[in-house]
Design an enzyme around this catalytic site. Structure first.
Site, mmCIF file in Angstrom:
data_model
loop_
_atom_site.group_PDB
_atom_site.id
_atom_site.type_symbol
_atom_site.label_atom_id
_atom_site.label_comp_id
_atom_site.label_asym_id
_atom_site.label_seq_id
_atom_site.Cartn_x
_atom_site.Cartn_y
_atom_site.Cartn_z
ATOM 1 N N HIS A 1 -4.595 1.500 7.629
ATOM 2 C CA HIS A 1 -3.230 2.045 7.775
ATOM 3 C C HIS A 1 -3.042 3.234 6.815
ATOM 4 O O HIS A 1 -2.502 4.275 7.190
ATOM 5 C CB HIS A 1 -2.237 0.916 7.476
ATOM 6 C CG HIS A 1 -0.795 1.284 7.478
ATOM 7 N ND1 HIS A 1 0.103 0.796 8.397
ATOM 8 C CD2 HIS A 1 -0.064 2.086 6.646
ATOM 9 C CE1 HIS A 1 1.307 1.277 8.147
ATOM 10 N NE2 HIS A 1 1.235 2.064 7.078
ATOM 11 N N GLU A 2 -3.537 3.076 5.573
ATOM 12 C CA GLU A 2 -3.349 4.146 4.572
ATOM 13 C C GLU A 2 -4.215 5.367 4.880
ATOM 14 O O GLU A 2 -3.768 6.509 4.705
ATOM 15 C CB GLU A 2 -3.641 3.623 3.159
ATOM 16 C CG GLU A 2 -2.815 2.419 2.709
ATOM 17 C CD GLU A 2 -1.323 2.583 2.882
ATOM 18 O OE1 GLU A 2 -0.846 3.731 2.910
ATOM 19 O OE2 GLU A 2 -0.627 1.561 3.035
ATOM 20 N N HIS B 1 -2.565 7.453 7.311
ATOM 21 C CA HIS B 1 -1.541 8.331 6.714
ATOM 22 C C HIS B 1 -2.164 9.636 6.219
ATOM 23 O O HIS B 1 -1.551 10.706 6.336
ATOM 24 C CB HIS B 1 -0.872 7.653 5.516
ATOM 25 C CG HIS B 1 0.308 6.785 5.859
ATOM 26 N ND1 HIS B 1 1.409 7.252 6.516
ATOM 27 C CD2 HIS B 1 0.567 5.466 5.593
ATOM 28 C CE1 HIS B 1 2.302 6.272 6.654
ATOM 29 N NE2 HIS B 1 1.814 5.176 6.100
ATOM 30 N N CYS C 1 5.676 -0.294 7.664
ATOM 31 C CA CYS C 1 5.394 0.964 6.972
ATOM 32 C C CYS C 1 6.606 1.310 6.115
ATOM 33 O O CYS C 1 7.740 1.262 6.612
ATOM 34 C CB CYS C 1 5.144 2.075 7.997
ATOM 35 S SG CYS C 1 4.748 3.671 7.248
ATOM 36 N N LEU C 2 6.361 1.674 4.870
ATOM 37 C CA LEU C 2 7.487 2.013 3.987
ATOM 38 C C LEU C 2 8.210 3.280 4.477
ATOM 39 O O LEU C 2 9.357 3.496 4.122
ATOM 40 C CB LEU C 2 6.990 2.208 2.552
ATOM 41 C CG LEU C 2 6.436 0.945 1.872
ATOM 42 C CD1 LEU C 2 5.902 1.276 0.479
ATOM 43 C CD2 LEU C 2 7.481 -0.157 1.792
ATOM 44 N N GLN D 1 3.400 9.808 1.442
ATOM 45 C CA GLN D 1 4.670 9.075 1.590
ATOM 46 C C GLN D 1 5.644 9.382 0.451
ATOM 47 O O GLN D 1 6.824 9.037 0.535
ATOM 48 C CB GLN D 1 4.408 7.569 1.682
ATOM 49 C CG GLN D 1 3.642 7.185 2.957
ATOM 50 C CD GLN D 1 3.412 5.705 3.060
ATOM 51 O OE1 GLN D 1 2.441 5.195 2.504
ATOM 52 N NE2 GLN D 1 4.301 4.997 3.720
ATOM 53 N N GLY E 1 0.840 -1.192 0.000
ATOM 54 C CA GLY E 1 0.000 0.000 0.000
ATOM 55 C C GLY E 1 0.875 1.242 0.000
ATOM 56 O O GLY E 1 2.079 1.167 0.265
HETATM 57 O O1 K1U Z 1 1.684 2.503 3.900
HETATM 58 C C1 K1U Z 1 2.731 1.872 3.898
HETATM 59 O O2 K1U Z 1 3.680 2.252 4.560
HETATM 60 C C2 K1U Z 1 2.840 0.591 3.118
HETATM 61 C C3 K1U Z 1 2.753 -0.613 4.036
HETATM 62 C C4 K1U Z 1 1.329 -1.099 4.093
HETATM 63 C C5 K1U Z 1 1.029 -2.031 5.229
HETATM 64 C C6 K1U Z 1 1.735 -3.187 5.429
HETATM 65 C C7 K1U Z 1 1.407 -4.035 6.468
HETATM 66 C C8 K1U Z 1 0.379 -3.719 7.298
HETATM 67 C C9 K1U Z 1 -0.299 -2.548 7.104
HETATM 68 C C10 K1U Z 1 0.020 -1.709 6.049
HETATM 69 C C11 K1U Z 1 3.644 -1.687 3.445
HETATM 70 O O3 K1U Z 1 3.422 -2.184 2.413
HETATM 71 S S1 K1U Z 1 5.034 -2.115 4.373
HETATM 72 C C12 K1U Z 1 5.604 -3.623 3.598
HETATM 73 C C13 K1U Z 1 4.996 -4.767 4.328
HETATM 74 O O4 K1U Z 1 4.935 -4.711 5.534
HETATM 75 C C14 K1U Z 1 4.441 -5.939 3.639
HETATM 76 C C15 K1U Z 1 4.849 -6.285 2.365
HETATM 77 C C16 K1U Z 1 4.295 -7.397 1.758
HETATM 78 C C17 K1U Z 1 3.352 -8.179 2.429
HETATM 79 C C18 K1U Z 1 2.950 -7.833 3.703
HETATM 80 C C19 K1U Z 1 3.505 -6.721 4.314
HETATM 81 ZN ZN ZN Z 2 2.706 3.323 6.253
#
Ligand code: K1U
Ligand code: ZN
Length: 190
Positions: free
Chosen positions: A136-137, A140, A94-95, A51, A46
């Protein structure tokens, strides 16, 4: 198109409340495309526009695995119109806070109204990982980070780690985690 640089903790941009999109126009479509490029480039599931430094209420999501066909989802001006009392817990990342993970409890199911990438109204009912990710988004978009849902002690510790790393122009490192270690969201007993 190209990916954009990500904004990292403790950048104050991450605390801004993003503005609604007034018109879904070619500029919005270009933003959406850059967001997908950035999200796929960073192996995220996401992304919120802030971001990449753009304070607009735009979210991209794709939960498809590496071997699966992409399933891109776009939410413009998303609003949660219904949330279940039942909660689920997920080890969120979170990225903008790379490599740091903590368990967060959120409603297990949400109904979200938004515009799609063509500007048409859409409503989805989300559960499981999609429910986690869209909440989560949307956080943000309101300047809220997943670390705001954990203990103050843990939040202060991770924030200090990112502040120190930023002072020397680096990102902090954490013990490496394998994506395959991730479990599905789990119900929280009421
Ligand atoms: O918003 C962001 O920072 C992106 C975030 C979204 C997210 C991940 C996990 C839980 C809630 C929201 C990410 O993509 S972080 C990468 C990550 O944790 C992930 C990647 C692939 C599969 C599962 C998690
Ligand atoms: Zn995030």
């Amino acid at each position: 198109m190209a990916a954009s640089p990500l904004v990292y903790l403790p950048d104050p941009k991450l605390r801004l409340v993003s503005a609604p999109v007034e018109r879904v126009d070619p500029e919005t479509e270009a933003l959406v495309q850059t967001m997908f490029d950035t999200m796929y480039d960073s192996s995220g599931i996401g992304l919120a526009a802030i971001q990449i430094g753009v304070a607009k209420r735009v979210v991209t999501i794709d939960l498809a695995g590496d071997e699966e066909k992409p399933q891109p989802l776009v939410f413009i001006n998303p609003e949660i119109v219904k949330a279940s009392e039942e909660l689920q817990v997920y080890d969120e990342g979170c990225l903008s806070i790379p490599e740091y993970f903590e368990e967060v409890e959120r409603p297990a199911r949400v109904t979200v109204r938004s515009l799609d990438r063509e500007g048409k109204p859409q409503e989805i009912e989300a559960e499981g990982l999609l429910a986690v990710c869209i909440q989560h988004e949307i956080d943000h978009l309101n300047g809220v980070l997943f670390i705001d849902h954990i203990s103050r002690l843990k939040r202060d510790r991770v924030t200090k780690k990112f502040e120190k790393a930023r002072a020397i122009g680096e990102l902090p490192s954490f013990p490496k985690r394998d994506k395959r270690d991730r479990r599905a969201p789990e119900p929280v007993a009421s």
